[in-house]
Design an enzyme around this catalytic site. Structure first.
Site, PDB file in Angstrom:
ATOM      1  N   PRO A 118      39.507  40.550  48.041  1.00  0.00           N
ATOM      2  CA  PRO A 118      40.954  40.713  47.933  1.00  0.00           C
ATOM      3  C   PRO A 118      41.755  39.486  47.516  1.00  0.00           C
ATOM      4  O   PRO A 118      41.872  38.515  48.246  1.00  0.00           O
ATOM      5  CB  PRO A 118      41.374  41.161  49.335  1.00  0.00           C
ATOM      6  CG  PRO A 118      40.127  41.610  49.992  1.00  0.00           C
ATOM      7  CD  PRO A 118      39.062  40.762  49.416  1.00  0.00           C
ATOM      8  N   GLU A 119      42.318  39.585  46.323  1.00  0.00           N
ATOM      9  CA  GLU A 119      43.412  38.721  45.907  1.00  0.00           C
ATOM     10  C   GLU A 119      44.575  39.668  45.628  1.00  0.00           C
ATOM     11  O   GLU A 119      44.463  40.863  45.905  1.00  0.00           O
ATOM     12  CB  GLU A 119      43.022  37.926  44.652  1.00  0.00           C
ATOM     13  CG  GLU A 119      41.814  37.015  44.887  1.00  0.00           C
ATOM     14  CD  GLU A 119      41.489  36.131  43.704  1.00  0.00           C
ATOM     15  OE1 GLU A 119      42.422  35.499  43.162  1.00  0.00           O
ATOM     16  OE2 GLU A 119      40.318  36.073  43.301  1.00  0.00           O
ATOM     17  N   ARG A 155      36.220  25.169  47.549  1.00  0.00           N
ATOM     18  CA  ARG A 155      35.939  26.397  46.803  1.00  0.00           C
ATOM     19  C   ARG A 155      35.221  26.094  45.499  1.00  0.00           C
ATOM     20  O   ARG A 155      35.539  25.103  44.822  1.00  0.00           O
ATOM     21  CB  ARG A 155      37.236  27.154  46.455  1.00  0.00           C
ATOM     22  CG  ARG A 155      38.333  27.104  47.446  1.00  0.00           C
ATOM     23  CD  ARG A 155      37.998  27.790  48.740  1.00  0.00           C
ATOM     24  NE  ARG A 155      37.509  29.141  48.536  1.00  0.00           N
ATOM     25  CZ  ARG A 155      36.759  29.786  49.429  1.00  0.00           C
ATOM     26  NH1 ARG A 155      36.426  29.201  50.539  1.00  0.00           N
ATOM     27  NH2 ARG A 155      36.383  31.016  49.185  1.00  0.00           N
ATOM     28  N   ARG A 213      33.381  40.574  57.394  1.00  0.00           N
ATOM     29  CA  ARG A 213      33.377  39.251  58.024  1.00  0.00           C
ATOM     30  C   ARG A 213      34.466  39.011  59.068  1.00  0.00           C
ATOM     31  O   ARG A 213      34.422  38.006  59.763  1.00  0.00           O
ATOM     32  CB  ARG A 213      33.463  38.176  56.932  1.00  0.00           C
ATOM     33  CG  ARG A 213      32.159  38.030  56.195  1.00  0.00           C
ATOM     34  CD  ARG A 213      32.292  37.108  54.995  1.00  0.00           C
ATOM     35  NE  ARG A 213      32.498  35.727  55.377  1.00  0.00           N
ATOM     36  CZ  ARG A 213      32.682  34.749  54.506  1.00  0.00           C
ATOM     37  NH1 ARG A 213      32.678  35.013  53.221  1.00  0.00           N
ATOM     38  NH2 ARG A 213      32.868  33.526  54.915  1.00  0.00           N
ATOM     39  N   LYS A 258      49.021  38.212  49.512  1.00  0.00           N
ATOM     40  CA  LYS A 258      47.830  38.962  49.928  1.00  0.00           C
ATOM     41  C   LYS A 258      48.080  39.767  51.189  1.00  0.00           C
ATOM     42  O   LYS A 258      47.134  40.308  51.775  1.00  0.00           O
ATOM     43  CB  LYS A 258      46.665  37.991  50.141  1.00  0.00           C
ATOM     44  CG  LYS A 258      46.288  37.198  48.888  1.00  0.00           C
ATOM     45  CD  LYS A 258      45.244  36.140  49.196  1.00  0.00           C
ATOM     46  CE  LYS A 258      45.033  35.218  47.999  1.00  0.00           C
ATOM     47  NZ  LYS A 258      44.167  34.072  48.341  1.00  0.00           N
ATOM     48  N   HIS A 307      31.127  48.656  59.175  1.00  0.00           N
ATOM     49  CA  HIS A 307      32.213  47.687  59.192  1.00  0.00           C
ATOM     50  C   HIS A 307      33.589  48.336  59.224  1.00  0.00           C
ATOM     51  O   HIS A 307      34.590  47.678  58.938  1.00  0.00           O
ATOM     52  CB  HIS A 307      32.066  46.729  58.008  1.00  0.00           C
ATOM     53  CG  HIS A 307      30.757  46.015  58.009  1.00  0.00           C
ATOM     54  ND1 HIS A 307      29.838  46.142  56.998  1.00  0.00           N
ATOM     55  CD2 HIS A 307      30.188  45.205  58.933  1.00  0.00           C
ATOM     56  CE1 HIS A 307      28.761  45.422  57.288  1.00  0.00           C
ATOM     57  NE2 HIS A 307      28.948  44.843  58.457  1.00  0.00           N
TER      58      HIS A 307
END
Length: 262
Positions: free
Chosen positions: A2-3, A249, A111, A59, A92
């Site tokens: 997700p961006e 990153r 996560r 976001k 999940h």
DNA sequence: ACTAATGTTAGCCG
DNA sequence: TCGGCTAACATTAG
């Protein structure tokens, strides 16, 4: 995943799936995704409410009800799923919202880096989004230029800093800088006026395509289509791409197309 | 076993 | 105060 484009896709999904429908049941399968709200309070706040038009800032996804607002952030692996209560529950699926009309919304996330917040009113929504910069889709050219001019850090760091500009993530930042032919390491406040214009134009073009696709598409003609190749080649000039690390990153750029500004 | 993964944040240092 | 770096969060895939 997700961006901004992914979250905008979730927003559109939420609107078509949930707008006008009432929440009938709330099941929290993993309280680890709840922030500042218990499963009980979440249920009490949402059951019986109808979703109205959802919004997005950067976001963040705002699921509004006319009363309390559910705020969702998807971290790196989260998603929103709209289906039927009969669909098999996946490992999940952390929170399930059963809606009227045999619909079920699911917050799915491997996560659990981010999750769900509940705001009782607009004051609390504003407080939760207080540190966010202007939305990358909505920012105008003058404001964008002001953001760049007011930061002395590297341009990639500024583009992905949600307090400076909200919505761009690691892939989009690399993609936009590549299109604008700017090296990620140049200082934001060293950019010239033409640099800033080009960067703004390419940000808008990239966002428009990515929002249409619902993700940052790994197309052959995009940098993103090559960043995971073992020996990546620039799809524009054929030079071998460089890899480095910025602010923790992975960063990819073309040493030929994105010359050192100096 | 080790590393990196599209995100964010607290803490440390200069 | 600003910018840069690292570790941490939790989990999986290569």
């Amino acid at each position: 995943m997700p961006e901004l484009p992914d979250v905008e896709k979730f927003r559109e999904m939420l609107e078509s799936c949930a707008k006008g429908r009432a929440v009938q049941h709330v099941v929290v399968r993993d309280t680890g995704v709840l922030h500042g709200v218990s499963a009980r309070r979440l249920r009490d706040a949402l059951v019986g409410r109808r979703f109205t038009r959802p919004e997005r800032h950067g976001k963040w996804l705002l699921a509004r009800t006319g009363g309390p607002t559910l705020l969702l952030h998807f971290g790196m692996t989260g998603s929103l799923v709209c289906g039927s209560p009969d669909d098999a529950v996946e490992a999940h699926d952390r929170v399930l919202l059963t809606l009227s009309g045999e619909r079920q919304l699911r917050y799915r996330d491997q996560r659990k880096l981010r999750g769900l917040w509940l705001a009782d009113d607009d004051t609390e929504v504003a407080r939760l989004l207080d540190d966010q910069g202007p939305d990358a889709m909505a920012v105008d050219r003058a404001e964008f230029a002001a953001v760049l001019s007011s930061h002395r850090g590297r341009v990639k760091t500024v583009l992905t800093d949600q307090t400076a500009l909200a919505g761009l993530g690691n892939l989009l930042a690399d993609e936009i800088l590549w299109r604008a032919r700017l090296r990620p390491t140049v200082r934001a406040n060293d950019l010239t006026e033409p640099d800033r214009r080009r960067l703004y134009t390419q940000m808008r073009r990239t966002l428009r395509s990515a929002v249409t696709a619902g993700c940052v598409p790994p197309r052959d003609s995009w940098l993103t289509g090559h960043r995971d190749d073992p020996d990546p080649i620039c799809p524009r000039c054929g030079a071998p791409l460089h890899r480095s690390r910025m602010a923790g990153r992975g960063t990819v750029w073309c040493p030929r197309c994105q010359p050192d500004g100096a």
